[in-house]
Motif scaffolding. Structure first.
Motif, PDB file in Angstrom:
ATOM      1  N   ARG A 395      -5.390 -46.023  17.097  1.00 24.17           N
ATOM      2  CA  ARG A 395      -4.725 -46.912  18.046  1.00 24.17           C
ATOM      3  C   ARG A 395      -4.959 -46.511  19.498  1.00 24.17           C
ATOM      4  O   ARG A 395      -4.936 -47.360  20.381  1.00 24.17           O
ATOM      5  CB  ARG A 395      -3.211 -46.942  17.776  1.00 24.17           C
ATOM      6  N   SER A 396      -5.190 -45.224  19.762  1.00 23.94           N
ATOM      7  CA  SER A 396      -5.489 -44.797  21.124  1.00 23.94           C
ATOM      8  C   SER A 396      -6.145 -43.430  21.092  1.00 23.94           C
ATOM      9  O   SER A 396      -6.013 -42.680  20.120  1.00 23.94           O
ATOM     10  CB  SER A 396      -4.224 -44.755  21.988  1.00 23.94           C
ATOM     11  N   LEU A 397      -6.892 -43.123  22.181  1.00 27.37           N
ATOM     12  CA  LEU A 397      -7.531 -41.824  22.345  1.00 27.37           C
ATOM     13  C   LEU A 397      -7.451 -41.442  23.815  1.00 27.37           C
ATOM     14  O   LEU A 397      -7.450 -42.306  24.687  1.00 27.37           O
ATOM     15  CB  LEU A 397      -9.013 -41.831  21.955  1.00 27.37           C
ATOM     16  N   GLN A 398      -7.448 -40.131  24.061  1.00 27.36           N
ATOM     17  CA  GLN A 398      -7.617 -39.659  25.422  1.00 27.36           C
ATOM     18  C   GLN A 398      -8.158 -38.237  25.404  1.00 27.36           C
ATOM     19  O   GLN A 398      -7.950 -37.487  24.448  1.00 27.36           O
ATOM     20  CB  GLN A 398      -6.320 -39.731  26.217  1.00 27.36           C
ATOM     21  N   ALA A 399      -8.888 -37.884  26.476  1.00 26.82           N
ATOM     22  CA  ALA A 399      -9.390 -36.527  26.670  1.00 26.82           C
ATOM     23  C   ALA A 399      -8.798 -36.000  27.961  1.00 26.82           C
ATOM     24  O   ALA A 399      -8.849 -36.667  29.001  1.00 26.82           O
ATOM     25  CB  ALA A 399     -10.915 -36.512  26.730  1.00 26.82           C
TER      26      ALA A 399
END
Length: 618
Positions: A395-399
């Motif tokens: 549903r979501s990703l972040q780095a």
């Protein structure tokens, strides 16, 4: 037509930079896309990142009303929609509205869209308007750097009501940034195709087909500056992802086509991605000062082409010749590009519990050993682009980047990830990564539609958590992936832990998971020590360990007050249209189940190697 539009776009972009004001009724808009399968609804748009305004032009083959807005993930109710048209008497109507149910529109108390043009001819109705990224109206959806689900609609007349047959939803990344100013390809452009030829797609849901191919043979250094997918039209829905991996020049490579992650480990050699494509992606052109180097002793001579097929309907007799088309030139750029793969090691130790409204997973990268593994000091990495990748539960990703224990910035993110729109995206500003920095990837999953645990794996119905960073100057590091301590997690959840990691997964697969212990498991997984596996182009592997730091949320930007009306959180304004008194400028997937753990382990050809790695750590 696309080429001409792009030339005009670049010219207008230069004017926009010098003037730094909002796009008007005659400005050329840089970006465009059809929003429906029949090519009846065409959208152009452009934006100003500093002023935080976006301009849309919607052109539809109709003589009735047209509408464009942003909708929610699961329902159209509450969608933000701008509606307009030309009445039979020539009068124009235009209004900022929202959907109170699947068919009924109501006007917002605050009118935050500014009409720039609305015309109708024998073929098209064309509506151009602008709006702020973020208004203070609770009925308006924010324009952000996430994937947005655009809702477009039209009618055959001017009745203010939506029809399902004339309503379309398409995911788009609106705030893309173009960093290449070259209108035409370089004069000495050469095209080279890397492709699988006449491959019979197996009658199974997931296949990873690999073949080793030579890169173009050149007698001096060249740069690849652009690449695009090569897809057969009738097979497009079956091709999920295409990756090109650089091989070390000392590698002994197999011949023919084989299963990438099957029982012959030779077909999984080479792990440094140099270019890639996934569902929803298009042609990608590198920034003007960056290229992928070929033709020098330090450059790879061979690559592994990996094509991921999803034949969910088990169709027989389908042959495919998909691949990647490369554009390269002897006109060299300033920097050589590299790709760094971050996230979670794709293996069943990455697990996601069933029936979870929300489940977070983390993959840690520690760069302190990059200099040692590279063989020479690693220059600061200047990240200019990225590609996000999970499967269907994502549903979501972040780095996020940390330095000396302090969170510095979010490198990239998409809080509204769509599996069907996986395109390479450029960052609005370069992000520097120094040796010693820690990089954390967070993936958010939802599994309410699943009745078994989901494990990390290569199948589309299992899961991944990966982010590919595009950077310069190139170094020798290919992967920096983390995974949790499954023995610690098992014990903290009150289960009998085994020294065999796979047995612990079996134990947890049999637990009856409730919302309370799902949250407990998520917390324990985050608190677990992570093993960080670093790999080089030459397949050298080094492990280190670390702990997952907390992520401090990025503050939300302020909204822009509208001059179009009062903000009414509980909008009771009757349905209607705002009159436009001024003269207008005349413009010419099936239900899927994740593979059971036993089947997944059976299919995963790299099991023995990974188990050896885990045992070394234990």
């Amino acid at each position: 037509m696309t080429c001409v539009l792009f030339k005009l776009c670049l010219l207008s972009a230069l004017v926009a930079v010098s003037q730094s004001n909002r796009l008007g009724p005659t400005s050329h808009l840089c970006y465009s896309r059809f929003l429906d399968h029949s090519n009846l609804v065409f959208l152009r748009w452009d934006f100003d990142l500093e002023a935080e305004f976006i301009t849309f032009e919607l052109q539809v083959r109709t003589a009735g009303r047209v509408g464009l807005g942003i909708t929610n993930h699961y329902t159209n109710v509450g969608s933000d929609l701008v509606v307009g048209g030309v009445l039979p008497d020539g009068n124009v109507y235009f209004s900022d509205q929202h959907l109170v149910d699947e068919e009924t529109l109501a006007e917002d108390g605050s009118q935050d869209a500014e009409l720039l043009g609305l015309t109708e001819d024998a073929v098209y109705t064309t509506m151009r308007f602008s709006r702020p990224f973020c208004s203070c109206d609770p009925h308006d959806k924010d324009i952000s750097s996430d994937t947005l689900r655009l809702l477009s609609a039209y009618g055959l007349d001017d009745t203010v009501k939506l029809s399902r047959e004339q309503t379309f939803i398409k995911s788009l990344f609106l705030l893309q940034v173009i960093y290449h100013d070259v209108v035409d390809d370089p004069q000495e452009t050469i095209i080279h195709d890397l492709e699988i030829t006449d491959f019979l797609i197996p009658e199974v849901d997931t296949t990873y087909a690999c073949i080793f191919l030579p890169l173009p043979i050149v007698n001096k250094k060249h740069h690849i500056y652009k690449f695009e997918p090569k897809l057969l039209e009738h097979n497009e829905t079956m091709v999920h992802r295409i990756l090109v991996y650089a091989c070390g020049n000392a590698s002994v490579l197999p011949t023919g086509i084989g299963e990438c992650y099957g029982f012959d480990p030779a077909f999984s050699l080479c792990s440094q991605v140099i270019v890639g494509w996934a569902v929803g992606g298009l042609t990608y052109q590198l920034p003007d000062d960056v290229g992928i180097s070929i033709g020098t002793p330090l450059d790879p001579q061979w690559i592994r082409l990996e094509v991921h097929y999803s034949n969910f309907n088990n169709l027989p007799g389908v042959y495919d010749s998909s691949g990647i088309r490369l554009y390269y030139t002897s006109q060299l750029r300033k920097y050589d590009m590299g790709v760094l793969e971050l996230g979670i090691l794709t293996f069943p130790l990455h697990f996601i519990l069933l029936g979870a409204e929300s489940f977070m997973s983390y993959g840690l990268c520690k760069t302190e050993k990059f200099d040692e593994m590279n063989g020479t000091p690693v220059p600061d990495m200047q990240v200019f682009g990225y590609l996000l990748h999970t499967h269907l539960a994502g549903r979501s990703l972040q780095a996020v980047k940390y330095r000396n224990g302090t969170q510095l910035q979010t490198i990239c993110k998409d809080l509204s990830y769509d599996f069907n729109l996986q395109e390479i995206r450029d960052l609005p500003h370069l992000v520097d990564i120094k040796p010693g920095d820690e990089l954390l990837v967070e993936c958010h999953y939802q599994t309410l539609d699943r009745d078994t645990m989901t494990f990390g794996g290569t199948s589309t119905i299992n899961e991944m958590c990966l982010i590919f960073l595009f950077y310069y100057p190139r170094n020798n590091i290919s992967n920096c992936l983390g995974y949790l301590d499954i023995i610690y997690v098992t014990r903290e959840l009150g289960e009998d832990a085994s020294e065999n990691p796979m047995e612990n997964l079996m134990v947890m697969d049999n637990v009856e998971w409730t919302p309370e212990n799902i949250k407990k498991a998520e917390k324990v997984c985050k608190e677990s020590q992570q093993t960080v596996m670093i790999k080089t182009l030459d397949e050298q592997i080094e492990n280190t360990t670390g702990w997952i730091p907390d992520i401090i949320p990025t503050p939300r930007g302020s909204c822009l007050e509208s001059s179009g009306g009062k903000v009414e959180p509980q909008d009771k304004t009757p349905t209607g249209f705002r009159a436009v008194p001024m003269a207008l400028y005349s413009l010419s997937i099936p239900i899927l189940r994740p593979l059971p753990l036993v089947a997944l382990l059976f299919l995963q050809g790299t099991l023995s190697w990974l188990l050896a790695t885990l045992q070394d750590r234990v």
